[in-house]
Motif scaffolding. Structure first.
Motif, PDB file in Angstrom:
ATOM      1  N   MET A 166       6.657  -1.164   5.725  1.00  0.00           N
ATOM      2  CA  MET A 166       6.373  -0.912   7.175  1.00  0.00           C
ATOM      3  C   MET A 166       5.605   0.458   7.231  1.00  0.00           C
ATOM      4  N   PRO A 167       5.682   1.449   6.613  1.00  0.00           N
ATOM      5  CA  PRO A 167       4.509   2.442   6.873  1.00  0.00           C
ATOM      6  C   PRO A 167       3.122   2.053   6.439  1.00  0.00           C
ATOM      7  N   ILE A 168       3.025   0.999   5.332  1.00  0.00           N
ATOM      8  CA  ILE A 168       1.912   0.665   4.926  1.00  0.00           C
ATOM      9  C   ILE A 168       1.132  -0.176   5.893  1.00  0.00           C
ATOM     10  N   SER A 169       1.832  -0.922   6.633  1.00  0.00           N
ATOM     11  CA  SER A 169       1.567  -1.522   7.814  1.00  0.00           C
ATOM     12  C   SER A 169       0.867  -1.107   8.825  1.00  0.00           C
ATOM     13  N   GLN A 170       1.932  -0.073   9.021  1.00  0.00           N
ATOM     14  CA  GLN A 170       1.720   0.883  10.454  1.00  0.00           C
ATOM     15  C   GLN A 170       0.466   1.695  10.164  1.00  0.00           C
ATOM     16  N   ALA A 171       0.361   2.257   9.171  1.00  0.00           N
ATOM     17  CA  ALA A 171      -0.926   3.033   8.870  1.00  0.00           C
ATOM     18  C   ALA A 171      -2.326   2.331   9.010  1.00  0.00           C
ATOM     19  N   HIS A 172      -2.096   1.280   8.315  1.00  0.00           N
ATOM     20  CA  HIS A 172      -3.313   0.357   8.416  1.00  0.00           C
ATOM     21  C   HIS A 172      -3.731   0.024   9.760  1.00  0.00           C
ATOM     22  N   SER A 173      -2.806  -0.473  10.588  1.00  0.00           N
ATOM     23  CA  SER A 173      -2.791  -0.853  11.857  1.00  0.00           C
ATOM     24  C   SER A 173      -3.381   0.227  12.784  1.00  0.00           C
ATOM     25  N   ALA A 174      -2.791   1.448  12.666  1.00  0.00           N
ATOM     26  CA  ALA A 174      -3.272   2.658  13.485  1.00  0.00           C
ATOM     27  C   ALA A 174      -4.664   2.991  13.129  1.00  0.00           C
ATOM     28  N   GLY A 175      -5.193   2.938  11.856  1.00  0.00           N
ATOM     29  CA  GLY A 175      -6.612   3.195  11.375  1.00  0.00           C
ATOM     30  C   GLY A 175      -7.534   2.271  11.877  1.00  0.00           C
ATOM     31  N   ILE A 176      -7.135   1.039  12.032  1.00  0.00           N
ATOM     32  CA  ILE A 176      -7.970  -0.136  12.557  1.00  0.00           C
ATOM     33  C   ILE A 176      -7.929   0.077  14.147  1.00  0.00           C
ATOM     34  N   TRP A 177      -7.038   0.484  15.014  1.00  0.00           N
ATOM     35  CA  TRP A 177      -7.327   0.719  16.210  1.00  0.00           C
ATOM     36  C   TRP A 177      -8.126   2.050  16.541  1.00  0.00           C
ATOM     37  N   GLN A 178      -7.941   3.043  15.827  1.00  0.00           N
ATOM     38  CA  GLN A 178      -8.494   4.477  15.915  1.00  0.00           C
ATOM     39  C   GLN A 178      -9.969   4.320  15.774  1.00  0.00           C
ATOM     40  N   ALA A 179     -10.473   3.206  14.638  1.00  0.00           N
ATOM     41  CA  ALA A 179     -11.789   2.988  14.474  1.00  0.00           C
ATOM     42  C   ALA A 179     -12.268   2.068  15.369  1.00  0.00           C
ATOM     43  N   GLN A 180     -11.865   1.344  15.974  1.00  0.00           N
ATOM     44  CA  GLN A 180     -12.397   0.210  16.916  1.00  0.00           C
ATOM     45  C   GLN A 180     -12.499   0.940  18.556  1.00  0.00           C
TER      46      GLN A 180
ATOM     47  N   GLY B   5       7.513   4.141   0.743  1.00  0.00           N
ATOM     48  CA  GLY B   5       6.441   3.193   1.593  1.00  0.00           C
ATOM     49  C   GLY B   5       5.382   4.431   1.988  1.00  0.00           C
ATOM     50  N   GLY B   6       5.722   5.281   2.883  1.00  0.00           N
ATOM     51  CA  GLY B   6       4.915   6.283   3.292  1.00  0.00           C
ATOM     52  C   GLY B   6       4.232   7.237   2.304  1.00  0.00           C
ATOM     53  N   LEU B   7       5.033   7.569   1.082  1.00  0.00           N
ATOM     54  CA  LEU B   7       4.540   8.282   0.207  1.00  0.00           C
ATOM     55  C   LEU B   7       3.293   7.413  -0.649  1.00  0.00           C
ATOM     56  N   THR B   8       3.471   6.214  -0.754  1.00  0.00           N
ATOM     57  CA  THR B   8       2.633   5.197  -1.178  1.00  0.00           C
ATOM     58  C   THR B   8       1.237   5.161  -0.542  1.00  0.00           C
ATOM     59  N   ILE B   9       1.387   4.813   1.007  1.00  0.00           N
ATOM     60  CA  ILE B   9       0.201   4.759   1.637  1.00  0.00           C
ATOM     61  C   ILE B   9      -0.515   6.280   1.884  1.00  0.00           C
ATOM     62  N   SER B  10       0.103   7.418   1.911  1.00  0.00           N
ATOM     63  CA  SER B  10      -0.454   8.786   1.745  1.00  0.00           C
ATOM     64  C   SER B  10      -1.197   8.670   0.340  1.00  0.00           C
ATOM     65  N   THR B  11      -0.704   8.385  -0.626  1.00  0.00           N
ATOM     66  CA  THR B  11      -1.379   8.851  -2.082  1.00  0.00           C
ATOM     67  C   THR B  11      -2.506   7.832  -2.118  1.00  0.00           C
ATOM     68  N   TRP B  12      -2.306   6.424  -1.845  1.00  0.00           N
ATOM     69  CA  TRP B  12      -3.185   5.641  -2.096  1.00  0.00           C
ATOM     70  C   TRP B  12      -4.509   5.750  -1.182  1.00  0.00           C
ATOM     71  N   GLY B  13      -4.212   5.634   0.102  1.00  0.00           N
ATOM     72  CA  GLY B  13      -5.168   5.925   1.182  1.00  0.00           C
ATOM     73  C   GLY B  13      -5.623   4.645   1.692  1.00  0.00           C
ATOM     74  N   GLY B  14      -4.740   3.632   1.422  1.00  0.00           N
ATOM     75  CA  GLY B  14      -5.256   2.198   2.146  1.00  0.00           C
ATOM     76  C   GLY B  14      -6.483   1.714   1.799  1.00  0.00           C
ATOM     77  N   LEU B  15      -6.543   0.268   2.229  1.00  0.00           N
ATOM     78  CA  LEU B  15      -7.730  -0.596   2.111  1.00  0.00           C
ATOM     79  C   LEU B  15      -8.873  -0.090   2.742  1.00  0.00           C
ATOM     80  N   LYS B  16     -10.120  -0.042   2.091  1.00  0.00           N
ATOM     81  CA  LYS B  16     -11.300   0.297   2.562  1.00  0.00           C
ATOM     82  C   LYS B  16     -11.986  -0.874   3.458  1.00  0.00           C
ATOM     83  N   ARG B  17     -11.848  -2.041   2.884  1.00  0.00           N
ATOM     84  CA  ARG B  17     -12.468  -2.967   3.252  1.00  0.00           C
ATOM     85  C   ARG B  17     -11.287  -4.103   3.795  1.00  0.00           C
ATOM     86  N   ARG B  18     -11.354  -4.960   4.834  1.00  0.00           N
ATOM     87  CA  ARG B  18     -10.529  -6.108   5.082  1.00  0.00           C
ATOM     88  C   ARG B  18      -9.092  -5.237   5.125  1.00  0.00           C
TER      89      ARG B  18
END
Length: 455
Positions: free
Chosen positions: A361-375, A309-322
């Protein structure tokens, strides 16, 4: 609560992050190795006899409780320090002190048997330093990395944690076996085991991380204004963190959802043992699998799921919108996985359910942290993130206690399945909540705060 307008991340920010990530990853592996070795030391050196099961259980439990309670109690102080001190300086001090303490403990272990009270004091001290380091590091991402790379950066840190958990037992076991491998020649003959070598590696990894960090340019926002003493500052900073969240319902709802998920999933290591013991008893017997072999299958698949899961989000980079969908969809998947693992009586289907549950879980946590850090404004992140950590982590010991307590009188499988349903209900409600859906819209979130008396 007025925030200053700070310049964006520097052009070389991603290169700086990669250097920081690499050095801190080495330190993270060292810390996992050290933690594993400490547990071995308690079990094999301090309480090795069969009639010492009770003190052994209490000692290991004390380690876990100390780490969990510190994360809640020290969060406001660590967040305040992160906003009132140059964050690079905080990380440097924590790395150096952790390295010195760990090397000192290794030296003591080479010389004598270290009593449990001293080991516990060591754990409390190093875990406290780790929490201050975490607060400064997490609030530095937005100062280094462009906003569109925040999810990837958080995913890479998640991957490091999962990878460390996978390889640390093997590395620690090799280091612990050094005296045996070298046949106890010379001064090694006086060693009971190689646990001090594991701590030695951890101590050196801290100092290497500090060396690399010292060479990097880590921007930090202007320190928060002094309100008249440490106690007054802490009170004001904690109030600021809570006020910031209460005036921004999208972030508050997101945090409540995370707390519920943590409550349901915190006891996954406990689930592994309970399900293997009770739910899978008939199937493992039919397959000719022993309890240790079945538990090893489930534990391995769980660790692999987290790492992938961590490797997937690291490679993908996550959603850019929504990006909120990168939190809520995995929440539904995790809930479904909990239901499946609770109801399944098949060894391999249960292992797959554990893998699915933790993979997202790592996918969710990475998106969550990104939102908080941006907001959250960068100069407020230490204090606001402190409240976020308090709320999110407070439910972890509650979840463990709940599952352990209820499972003494009820079958664990249905209990876990009900918790999975709870997670799915929370995820669905948030998917249907238009306020949560706009958590990525900074203008909307700040507009709600202004309407409630914020800036």
């Amino acid at each position: 609560m007025a925030s200053t307008h700070l310049p964006g991340a520097p052009a070389s920010g991603w290169r700086t992050f990669l250097a920081l990530w690499g050095s801190q990853s080495v330190s993270q592996v060292g810390s996992f190795v050290s933690w594993f070795a400490l547990n071995v030391y308690v079990a094999q050196t301090l309480y090795p006899h069969p009639d010492q099961k009770a003190p052994l259980a209490l000692a290991l439990g004390a380690f876990a409780i100390a780490a969990t309670l510190l994360a809640v109690v020290l969060a406001p102080i660590a967040g305040s320090v992160a906003d009132r001190t140059h964050r690079k300086r905080v990380m440097l001090v924590c790395d150096v002190l952790s390295g010195v303490l760990t090397l000192g403990m290794a030296a003591l272990m080479f010389a004598a048997v270290v009593p449990f009270w001293l080991l516990l004091a060591f754990v409390i001290a190093t875990q406290s330093l780790s929490l201050f380091h975490e607060a400064a590091l997490e609030s530095s991402y937005a100062m280094i990395v462009p906003e569109e790379q925040l999810t990837r950066a958080n995913g890479m840190m998640q991957t490091t944690r999962q990878f460390s958990g996978l390889i640390a037992p093997t590395i620690a076991t090799l280091l612990i076996g050094v005296p045996t491998l070298l046949h106890g020649s010379g001064w090694l003959a006086s060693l009971r085991d190689g646990v001090p070598f594991a701590l030695l590696v951890d101590g050196v990894s801290f100092l290497l991380a500090a060396l690399v960090l010292g060479l990097l340019a880590i921007p930090s926002p202007p320190p928060a204004e002094d309100h008249g003493g440490a106690a007054a500052n802490l009170k004001a900073d904690t109030r600021l963190g809570w006020t910031y969240l209460l005036r921004r319902p999208p972030l508050l709802y997101l945090l409540i959802g995370s707390a519920v998920v943590n409550f349901a999933t915190a006891a996954i290591p406990v689930y592994q043992t309970l399900i293997t013991t009770f739910t899978l008893q008939a199937d493992r017997a039919a397959r000719g699998l022993s309890f240790p072999a079945t538990l090893a299958i489930i534990d391995t698949m769980t660790g692999l799921g987290m790492f992938l899961g961590g490797l997937t989000i690291s490679t993908w980079g996550g959603l850019k919108r929504r990006r909120v969908l990168g939190i809520l969809i995995p929440t539904l998947v995790s809930g479904a996985g909990l239901v499946l693992m609770g109801l399944s009586g098949d060894v391999y289907l249960t292992a797959a359910a554990f893998t699915l549950t933790v993979f997202v879980m790592p996918i969710s946590q990475a998106h969550s942290a990104g939102i908080w850090q941006a907001q959250v404004p960068r100069e407020l992140q230490g204090r606001v993130f402190a409240v976020r950590r308090m709320v999110a982590r407070f439910t972890v010991p509650l979840g463990m206690a709940f599952v352990s307590g209820v499972s003494t009188s009820l079958p664990p499988g249905p209990v876990i399945a009900v918790l999975g349903v709870l997670v799915m209900i929370v995820g669905t409600l948030q998917l249907l909540n238009p306020t949560v859906q706009r958590v990525d819209d900074k203008a909307y979130v700040d507009g709600l705060a202004a309407a409630r008396g914020g800036d």
